[in-house]
Design a protein around this motif. Structure first.
Motif, PDB file in Angstrom:
ATOM      1  N   VAL A 119     -49.222  74.267 -42.610  1.00  0.00           N
ATOM      2  CA  VAL A 119     -50.529  74.671 -42.088  1.00  0.00           C
ATOM      3  C   VAL A 119     -50.366  75.724 -40.997  1.00  0.00           C
ATOM      4  N   GLN A 120     -49.496  75.493 -40.029  1.00  0.00           N
ATOM      5  CA  GLN A 120     -49.341  76.471 -38.957  1.00  0.00           C
ATOM      6  C   GLN A 120     -48.771  77.793 -39.467  1.00  0.00           C
ATOM      7  N   LEU A 121     -47.989  77.713 -40.548  1.00  0.00           N
ATOM      8  CA  LEU A 121     -47.437  78.934 -41.124  1.00  0.00           C
ATOM      9  C   LEU A 121     -48.519  79.786 -41.772  1.00  0.00           C
ATOM     10  N   TYR A 122     -49.423  79.151 -42.529  1.00  0.00           N
ATOM     11  CA  TYR A 122     -50.418  79.895 -43.302  1.00  0.00           C
ATOM     12  C   TYR A 122     -51.694  80.178 -42.522  1.00  0.00           C
ATOM     13  N   GLU A 123     -52.137  79.245 -41.704  1.00  0.00           N
ATOM     14  CA  GLU A 123     -53.437  79.409 -41.047  1.00  0.00           C
ATOM     15  C   GLU A 123     -53.408  80.381 -39.875  1.00  0.00           C
ATOM     16  N   LEU A 124     -52.268  80.576 -39.265  1.00  0.00           N
ATOM     17  CA  LEU A 124     -52.203  81.395 -38.060  1.00  0.00           C
ATOM     18  C   LEU A 124     -51.613  82.764 -38.369  1.00  0.00           C
ATOM     19  N   PRO A 125     -52.089  83.811 -37.692  1.00  0.00           N
ATOM     20  CA  PRO A 125     -51.501  85.140 -37.870  1.00  0.00           C
ATOM     21  C   PRO A 125     -50.119  85.211 -37.227  1.00  0.00           C
ATOM     22  N   SER A 126     -49.417  86.275 -37.531  1.00  0.00           N
ATOM     23  CA  SER A 126     -48.035  86.390 -37.060  1.00  0.00           C
ATOM     24  C   SER A 126     -47.931  86.541 -35.557  1.00  0.00           C
ATOM     25  N   ASP A 127     -49.001  86.959 -34.883  1.00  0.00           N
ATOM     26  CA  ASP A 127     -48.929  87.160 -33.432  1.00  0.00           C
ATOM     27  C   ASP A 127     -49.559  86.007 -32.650  1.00  0.00           C
ATOM     28  N   ALA A 128     -49.747  84.862 -33.296  1.00  0.00           N
ATOM     29  CA  ALA A 128     -50.376  83.741 -32.600  1.00  0.00           C
ATOM     30  C   ALA A 128     -49.518  83.222 -31.461  1.00  0.00           C
ATOM     31  N   PRO A 130     -45.769  80.953 -30.146  1.00  0.00           N
ATOM     32  CA  PRO A 130     -45.236  79.595 -30.358  1.00  0.00           C
ATOM     33  C   PRO A 130     -46.124  78.489 -29.796  1.00  0.00           C
ATOM     34  N   LEU A 131     -46.792  78.736 -28.683  1.00  0.00           N
ATOM     35  CA  LEU A 131     -47.602  77.678 -28.095  1.00  0.00           C
ATOM     36  C   LEU A 131     -48.780  77.319 -28.993  1.00  0.00           C
ATOM     37  N   LEU A 132     -49.496  78.340 -29.485  1.00  0.00           N
ATOM     38  CA  LEU A 132     -50.619  78.083 -30.388  1.00  0.00           C
ATOM     39  C   LEU A 132     -50.130  77.522 -31.720  1.00  0.00           C
ATOM     40  N   SER A 133     -48.962  77.993 -32.152  1.00  0.00           N
ATOM     41  CA  SER A 133     -48.383  77.469 -33.391  1.00  0.00           C
ATOM     42  C   SER A 133     -48.081  75.975 -33.254  1.00  0.00           C
ATOM     43  N   PHE A 134     -47.501  75.589 -32.123  1.00  0.00           N
ATOM     44  CA  PHE A 134     -47.191  74.175 -31.908  1.00  0.00           C
ATOM     45  C   PHE A 134     -48.474  73.354 -31.757  1.00  0.00           C
ATOM     46  N   GLU A 135     -49.493  73.940 -31.151  1.00  0.00           N
ATOM     47  CA  GLU A 135     -50.764  73.236 -31.002  1.00  0.00           C
ATOM     48  C   GLU A 135     -51.387  72.952 -32.365  1.00  0.00           C
ATOM     49  N   ARG A 136     -51.347  73.924 -33.275  1.00  0.00           N
ATOM     50  CA  ARG A 136     -51.875  73.712 -34.622  1.00  0.00           C
ATOM     51  C   ARG A 136     -51.014  72.678 -35.362  1.00  0.00           C
ATOM     52  N   ALA A 148     -53.630  65.879 -43.835  1.00  0.00           N
ATOM     53  CA  ALA A 148     -52.651  66.942 -43.623  1.00  0.00           C
ATOM     54  C   ALA A 148     -52.240  67.586 -44.942  1.00  0.00           C
ATOM     55  N   ALA A 149     -52.036  66.760 -45.974  1.00  0.00           N
ATOM     56  CA  ALA A 149     -51.644  67.299 -47.280  1.00  0.00           C
ATOM     57  C   ALA A 149     -52.746  68.172 -47.861  1.00  0.00           C
ATOM     58  N   ALA A 150     -53.994  67.700 -47.760  1.00  0.00           N
ATOM     59  CA  ALA A 150     -55.118  68.488 -48.291  1.00  0.00           C
ATOM     60  C   ALA A 150     -55.264  69.797 -47.527  1.00  0.00           C
ATOM     61  N   ARG A 151     -55.090  69.725 -46.223  1.00  0.00           N
ATOM     62  CA  ARG A 151     -55.231  70.937 -45.414  1.00  0.00           C
ATOM     63  C   ARG A 151     -54.107  71.928 -45.717  1.00  0.00           C
ATOM     64  N   GLU A 160     -52.233  82.602 -49.329  1.00  0.00           N
ATOM     65  CA  GLU A 160     -50.970  82.857 -50.010  1.00  0.00           C
ATOM     66  C   GLU A 160     -50.710  84.345 -50.166  1.00  0.00           C
ATOM     67  N   ASP A 161     -51.761  85.129 -50.410  1.00  0.00           N
ATOM     68  CA  ASP A 161     -51.603  86.569 -50.618  1.00  0.00           C
ATOM     69  C   ASP A 161     -51.880  87.374 -49.357  1.00  0.00           C
ATOM     70  N   ASP A 162     -52.870  86.971 -48.576  1.00  0.00           N
ATOM     71  CA  ASP A 162     -53.251  87.709 -47.371  1.00  0.00           C
ATOM     72  C   ASP A 162     -53.256  86.760 -46.183  1.00  0.00           C
ATOM     73  N   GLU A 163     -52.463  87.103 -45.177  1.00  0.00           N
ATOM     74  CA  GLU A 163     -52.426  86.250 -44.000  1.00  0.00           C
ATOM     75  C   GLU A 163     -53.629  86.547 -43.113  1.00  0.00           C
ATOM     76  N   PRO A 164     -53.979  85.640 -42.203  1.00  0.00           N
ATOM     77  CA  PRO A 164     -55.140  85.870 -41.333  1.00  0.00           C
ATOM     78  C   PRO A 164     -54.969  87.133 -40.492  1.00  0.00           C
ATOM     79  N   ALA A 165     -56.099  87.679 -40.070  1.00  0.00           N
ATOM     80  CA  ALA A 165     -56.065  88.880 -39.237  1.00  0.00           C
ATOM     81  C   ALA A 165     -55.385  88.581 -37.911  1.00  0.00           C
ATOM     82  N   GLU A 166     -54.691  89.580 -37.388  1.00  0.00           N
ATOM     83  CA  GLU A 166     -53.975  89.399 -36.131  1.00  0.00           C
ATOM     84  C   GLU A 166     -54.949  89.135 -34.992  1.00  0.00           C
TER      85      GLU A 166
END
Length: 654
Positions: A119-128, A130-136, A148-151, A160-166
């Motif tokens: 989830v943290q890999l796909y839902e967050l942009p690359s510039d989020a 580490p702190l926000l990544s760990f929070e998610r 968690a599995a459904a999310r 999968e094809d386009d990551e979230p906007a920075e």
């Protein structure tokens, strides 16, 4: 510093008892379940540790967090297993680098670690960060296995094809914003002023045409609107482009920026070889002992001196921003002893050498150091330890053979690393490319105005067309005009006469008034009737002739006659006997324009081919215009005055 003179048994004891990476990290987690490396102050200052600890409590299980440089977490799962074995405590172990959660593993607890990582890999942009990544990550852990599995599945499908906007913009983005703001700040108000001037010109051109152009606007209004538009652009830009930083990381303190250098310097004061305990070991006990022996021998050699080896990763997120020369200079300043400072990166295997105050040939040291030592070869690339021990041994041989100089070499002070505060601070909106944008805005406004004016002219010519110049009429007027052509031309000519006409002041204007009145009589006083379906073609031709004669009178031109061969040719210049039929040779005395007169003289048989025809009253073909009607148009060959009189007679006006 006498302890560097020889390799003592103490060195060997220190080497064998040196903790491994996993043991060192386990000891740190035993002291505090959250460990933040001092090697990432630009991306993850150590002051963020309490924030990580607060988030870790939200998982609901014992959570151990390690934030390390990327080179230290490449074997993430193996490192987590080893740290857990050393620490001996069950719980959720999480590994982060300078950007996000890299690995997580659960020992003795049931938590959806893999789904949370997804989830943290796909839902967050690359510039989020580490702190926000760990929070998610912690948020998904707290949701439990099913949710968690459904999310995780939903996140994978959506991104999968386009990551979230920075989340943040960079320096280039801010320059683009400044550039656009500059363009809008000059382009919008200038376009308003140019458009207002164009509208005023159009109103003057079409005043009195019967087509409303709206109420007149005071000249000050466009200027006021332009000023308000400038203010609106500036305020809107400040509101929309309100970013001030290119990262969510809080700037590190000076203590955080110097922590690693102080740690390494303190280690070098105890031992000339310092291996970063957070990184995988690249020197075994034998290689380390041999390196100590070589360092001691070089120190005793003629022109030699101390050698300090730092086995420390060099990343951009460090205090030196990945500049090994700057790092070596900072360590030298803390150690306060001249010598050769070697920086070996256990992550990528590079080895850099810097001389501070020894009598060594600087050119030989800088230019002749073999790539096999500084960069390694294919064997070093394939080895886990990059053969750093073997290459450091070769480096000591190179130092032994380096020519000596008469006096100590002076090391050049490297340029300072970028300030982390200034590095992430975006420049003001009204700076950088804002100024070029102002000039581009002027050109953009002129270009856009020219484009819009061109389109407007095309539209105006379609709805309010300008009359064709008189000298072109004989060349362009059709012999068999269509109904649409006559409607369009009649409306154009009568509209032009209406616009150009002013109250009569002399005989010339009286003639123009007579022509205008007669044309309006034919249209029942409605200019717009000229372009309505059903208006008689002969009536439309008469309107055209009268309107052109009236405009010619206003221009001071002689307008007594109209070409009798084709009234659409405009004014006649003389009377002439011309052939009106190619079959029987019949002739008529008609006024002719210059072109028809030339034809009548040079090619009399060509005149019938120029004679204008209209649909026959009874249908079934076309006939000469004077035979197509018994209305006013039959008076054209007798002159404009007779045509005016005939219109009045027909309308019953005296």
């Amino acid at each position: 510093m006498a302890l560097f003179a020889t390799a003592t048994p103490a060195h060997a004891a220190d080497t064998t008892s040196a903790p491994t990476q996993a043991a060192y990290l386990a000891d740190r987690l035993r002291e505090n379940p959250v460990y933040v490396s001092d090697q990432l102050p630009r991306a993850v200052p150590r002051s963020t540790a309490p924030d990580f600890a607060r988030i870790a409590k939200e998982t609901g299980v014992p959570t151990y967090v390690m934030v390390l440089p990327l080179q230290s977490v490449r074997q993430g799962k193996e490192l987590l297993d080893a740290v857990h074995d050393r620490l001996g405590r069950d719980g959720l172990y999480v590994l982060l680098d300078d950007s996000s959660v890299t690995d997580a593993a659960a020992y003795g607890v049931r938590v959806p670690a893999d789904d949370a990582w997804t989830v943290q890999l796909y839902e967050l942009p690359s510039d989020a960060g580490p702190l926000l990544s760990f929070e998610r990550f912690a948020e998904v852990i707290a949701q439990g296995g099913g949710k968690a599995a459904a999310r995780a599945e939903a996140a994978r499908a959506e991104y999968e094809d386009d990551e979230p906007a920075e989340m943040y913009i960079g320096q280039a983005d801010r320059r683009n914003q400044s550039f656009l703001t500059g363009i809008a700040l000059t382009g919008v108000p200038l376009l308003i002023l140019l458009s207002a001037a164009y509208v005023r010109r159009v109103r003057r051109r079409y005043a009195g045409s019967g087509k409303s152009t709206g109420a007149r606007t005071p000249r000050r209004i466009p200027a006021l609107v332009a000023v308000l538009a400038s203010a609106a652009v500036a305020l809107t830009a400040l509101s929309v482009f309100d970013q001030t930083r290119s990262s969510g990381v809080q700037p590190p303190t000076p203590a955080e920026m110097s922590a690693r250098v102080e740690r390494v310097a303190a280690g070098l004061e105890r031992d000339p070889v310092y291996a970063d305990p957070e990184s995988p070991r690249v020197l075994d006990a034998r290689a380390r002992d041999r390196l100590h022996d070589r360092i001691s021998a070089f120190r005793r050699s003629d022109g030699g001196g101390p050698v300090f080896v730092s086995l420390v990763p060099q990343t951009y997120e460090s205090e030196a921003a990945g500049d090994s020369e700057l790092f070596a200079a900072a360590v030298h300043a803390k150690v306060r002893e001249d010598g050769v400072y070697v920086v070996a990166d256990p992550g990528d295997g590079t080895i850099d050498v810097y001389n501070h105050g020894l009598r060594l040939d600087a050119n030989h040291l800088f230019l002749d150091l073999p790539d096999s030592i500084s960069l390694g070869d294919s064997r070093a690339d394939e080895a886990d330890d990059h053969l750093i021990g073997e290459r450091l041994d070769a480096l000591m041989t190179f130092l032994d053979k380096t020519p000596r100089t008469d006096r100590p070499a002076e090391a050049f002070a490297p340029a300072a690393a970028p300030s982390p505060t200034e590095e992430t601070a975006l420049p003001p909106l009204f700076s950088t490319d804002f100024w070029p944008g102002l000039f581009v805005g002027v050109f953009a406004a002129l270009l856009l105005w020219a484009l819009l004016a061109g389109v407007a002219e095309l539209v105006l010519r379609r709805w309010w067309p300008a009359p064709e110049p008189a000298h072109r009429l004989a060349l362009t007027a059709p012999r068999e005009p269509s109904a649409s052509y006559l409607r369009r031309t009649a409306y154009t000519e009568i509209s032009a006469l209406t616009r150009e006409f002013t109250e009569p002041e002399d005989g010339t204007r009286t003639r123009a008034r007579d022509c205008l009145d007669a044309a309006l009589l034919l249209l029942d006083g409605d200019v717009n009737r000229a372009r309505k379906w059903g208006t008689d073609p002969a009536t439309l031709v008469a309107v055209i002739v009268l309107a052109r004669a009236g405009r010619a009178a206003l221009a001071g031109e002689k307008a007594d006659l109209c070409c009798g061969v084709n009234p659409l040719h405009g004014p006649g210049v003389s009377l002439h006997h011309v052939r009106v039929s190619a079959d029987n040779g019949s002739r008529r005395l008609l006024p002719v324009c210059e072109a028809c007169r030339n034809t009548a003289i040079a090619d009399p048989l060509g005149v019938p081919g120029s004679l204008m025809t209209l649909p026959a009253p009874s249908g079934g073909g076309r006939v000469p215009y004077y035979d197509a009607t018994d209305g006013p148009l039959t008076a054209v060959p007798k002159g404009i005055a007779r045509l005016v009189d005939r219109v009045r007679e027909t309308a019953g006006v005296h």
